[in-house]
Motif scaffolding. Structure first.
Motif, short mmCIF file in Angstrom:
data_model
loop_
_atom_site.label_atom_id
_atom_site.label_comp_id
_atom_site.label_asym_id
_atom_site.label_seq_id
_atom_site.Cartn_x
_atom_site.Cartn_y
_atom_site.Cartn_z
N GLY A 241 0.80 -1.22 0.00
CA GLY A 241 0.00 0.00 0.00
C GLY A 241 0.82 1.26 0.00
O GLY A 241 0.31 2.34 -0.32
N GLU B 149 -8.18 11.73 -4.13
CA GLU B 149 -8.36 10.74 -3.07
C GLU B 149 -8.39 9.31 -3.58
O GLU B 149 -8.25 8.37 -2.81
CB GLU B 149 -9.66 11.04 -2.31
N ASP C 287 -6.22 7.82 -5.13
CA ASP C 287 -4.91 7.20 -4.88
C ASP C 287 -4.84 6.61 -3.47
O ASP C 287 -4.08 5.67 -3.23
CB ASP C 287 -3.79 8.22 -5.07
N TYR C 288 -5.63 7.18 -2.54
CA TYR C 288 -5.66 6.61 -1.19
C TYR C 288 -6.46 5.31 -1.15
O TYR C 288 -6.16 4.42 -0.36
CB TYR C 288 -6.30 7.61 -0.21
N ARG D 225 -4.57 2.07 -1.95
CA ARG D 225 -3.54 1.83 -0.93
C ARG D 225 -4.15 1.31 0.37
O ARG D 225 -3.63 0.38 1.00
CB ARG D 225 -2.75 3.11 -0.69
N ILE D 226 -5.25 1.90 0.78
CA ILE D 226 -5.92 1.47 2.00
C ILE D 226 -6.44 0.04 1.85
O ILE D 226 -6.33 -0.78 2.77
CB ILE D 226 -7.07 2.44 2.36
#
Length: 538
Positions: free
Chosen positions: A116, A210, A212-213, A216-217
């Motif tokens: 992540g 956001e 892109d978050y 990863r999360i």
């Protein structure tokens, strides 16, 4: 002295279902929960990765991963898993199951988080970093296969052993389902803030920062269940079968099993020594004696797992592409990035809920009643039937209004994969090989399966593409490549059906009977007699 005469093994074989059985199922099963989440969550975010890192400002269409990058991102974890299954399977027989059990879990935790946090100055850099960490994530996941299966088989009694091992593996279904549900919640939370009606693709809004978050999360969340079970995994004692039959430590075996069974068990060090002396199966994995006793068994477990995983992982990883090809998922240009993630997750969650999870638990309920052999034959046969039912009238299913029928048929292939060979190919290798080679042979069988998954991950991606776009101008549907791929997957299931006849039925038998370790005393005596009479002419 045969292994059947050891009290500690008899106690295990005849033990009633107790709390320690359920603790072992949860502890080992949470590893598989994490395995499934980590392996399959990548398919939920690959379209998002394409939008974020491969958007072309000169094009009016959303970005997408190039075929080679998509194949690498989806398949690199399987390469690591294959290597991990071979390495940790061998290590589990050399050092003991418990000593390396925690290492696989920590590797999964660290690499889930690192995946992540993938970084780079360019799209290629981020993808390369992601592939690197997912390879080592797969390496840790690979170790969980032979170790969890072997530990559960060696803890279980012979009456319900199949159900216990199947229950461990069934946690995969919950991992798959959780991945979809978590992605649904996360994407819905971000999507509600940016959702715009009648949205046309546009870089400024289609892929919000956001986004892109989100991916990863999703990848990092896979570390949570592994962390929660690390302590309990470290507290598990070594299995009595390894301690008694491989390490030849009767005192430790009796002590460990007395604690979990809550009964007094004699040490029987003399009997253990006699078993060690009587054993004649000190042959190596590549010896003629192993080939004579278990060669066909190993061929059966490896080929069936290989063929099953070509079909199973192809369907799992690329179901989003199949649903797009038949028109069940809208075209990418008609929705923003987070909406696309949401709809992909919704489709895969529906399949997991209706087909994948129930199939696992049908196996748990029935495997010790109807046996492994019957379930595997039925599973391969029904998978082939449903895949042919999808591919032969494929043009019918791609017609608008028939998509629900396609999805229902598709869900049934997952149901019979899990109420079938996806479960039994995991269970049987943990039951039919000698204790000192059990983890190694399971690792080899599982690695053959992951070789099939690699074929599916890389091969299906290219096979499912329409190689001749000009065909579309002549009225052919865009998904013609998907149809041919479904035919190929059906062929794999037919081959798996026939290779199943090489695999024995372990239902109701002790591990020592299946591995022929109880034959050692008799064979030892025969060998001794032959040695005495060797000078007598024949």
């Amino acid at each position: 002295m045969a292994a059947r005469d050891l009290q500690v093994l008899n106690k295990l074989d005849l033990a009633k279902t107790q709390l320690y059985h359920f603790k072992a199922i949860v502890i080992a099963g949470m590893g598989f929960f994490t395995d499934a989440y980590d392996l399959f969550c990548i398919s939920l975010v690959t379209k998002l990765l394409g939008r974020i890192y491969y958007f072309d400002p000169t094009s009016k269409t959303p970005g997408s991963l190039p075929p080679n990058v998509s194949a690498a991102v989806n398949g690199v974890a399987f390469c690591g898993t294959l290597a991990g299954q071979l390495f940790f399977g061998w290590l589990g027989d050399k050092m003991g199951r418990k000593k390396v059990y925690g290492l696989t879990l920590m590797l999964m935790v660290i690499c889930s988080i690192a995946s992540g946090l993938s970084f780079g100055h360019s799209a290629k850099g981020v993808m390369a970093t992601l592939c690197f960490f997912r390879f080592w994530l797969g390496f840790g996941i690979g170790g969980d296969y032979p170790l969890s299966a072997t530990i559960m088989s060696e803890y279980a009694n012979k009456k319900t052993r199949g159900a216990f091992i199947a229950a461990v593996f069934a946690m995969q279904g919950f991992g798959n389902l959780t991945g979809g549900i978590f992605t649904l919640i996360l994407s819905a939370g971000f999507k509600s803030k940016y959702d715009v009606p009648n949205y046309n693709d546009d870089r400024a809004g289609s892929t919000v920062p956001e986004a892109d978050y989100v991916w990863r999360i999703i990848l990092m969340f896979g570390s949570v269940p592994a962390l929660l079970t690390y302590y309990w995994r470290m507290k598990m004692p070594e299995t009595a079968r390894y301690t008694a039959l491989v390490a030849h430590n009767a005192k430790q075996a009796a002590s460990d099993m007395s604690k979990v069974l809550h009964v007094e068990i004699e040490e029987e060090q003399q009997k253990v020594a006699e078993v060690a002396t009587a054993q004649t199966n000190s042959f190596g994995l590549f010896s003629k004696e192993f080939v004579r006793r278990h060669g066909l068994h190993l061929v059966g477990t490896t080929t069936t797992w290989f063929l099953l995983d070509i079909a199973f992982y192809s369907q799992n990883l690329f179901q989003k592409d199949i649903f797009s090809a038949i028109g069940w998922l809208p075209k990418a240009g008609t929705m923003n990035a987070l909406e696309e993630v949401y709809k992909v997750a919704r489709a895969q969650t529906l399949i997991a809920l209706c087909g994948t999870v129930p199939g696992y638990w049908f196996t748990v309920a029935l495997i010790d009643i109807i046996g492994r052999f019957a379930i595997q034959l039925m599973g391969f046969g029904m998978m082939a039937a449903f895949l042919l039912g999808l591919s032969i009238p494929y043009h019918h299913w791609t017609t608008k209004g028939n998509h629900i029928g396609f999805v229902v048929m598709y869900a049934f292939t997952f149901f019979f994969a899990n109420f079938g060979p996806n479960s039994t190919t995991f269970i049987v290798p943990a039951e039919i090989f000698p204790a000192r080679l059990r983890s190694t042979c399971h690792g080899i069988s599982a690695a053959a399966g992951k070789a099939g998954a690699i074929v599916g991950a890389f091969g299906f991606l290219y096979a499912a593409q329409d190689k001749d776009p000009a065909k579309r101008d002549k009225g052919y549907p865009a998904g013609i490549g998907v149809r041919n791929s479904l035919f190929a997957l059906a062929a794999c299931c037919v081959l798996g059906f026939f290779f199943t006849f090489l695999v024995p039925e372990p239902k109701g038998k002790s591990l020592e009977d299946m591995s022929r370790e109880n034959d050692d005393e008799e064979e030892g005596q025969n060998t001794a007699a032959i040695g005495i009479d060797r000078t007598v002419p024949v």
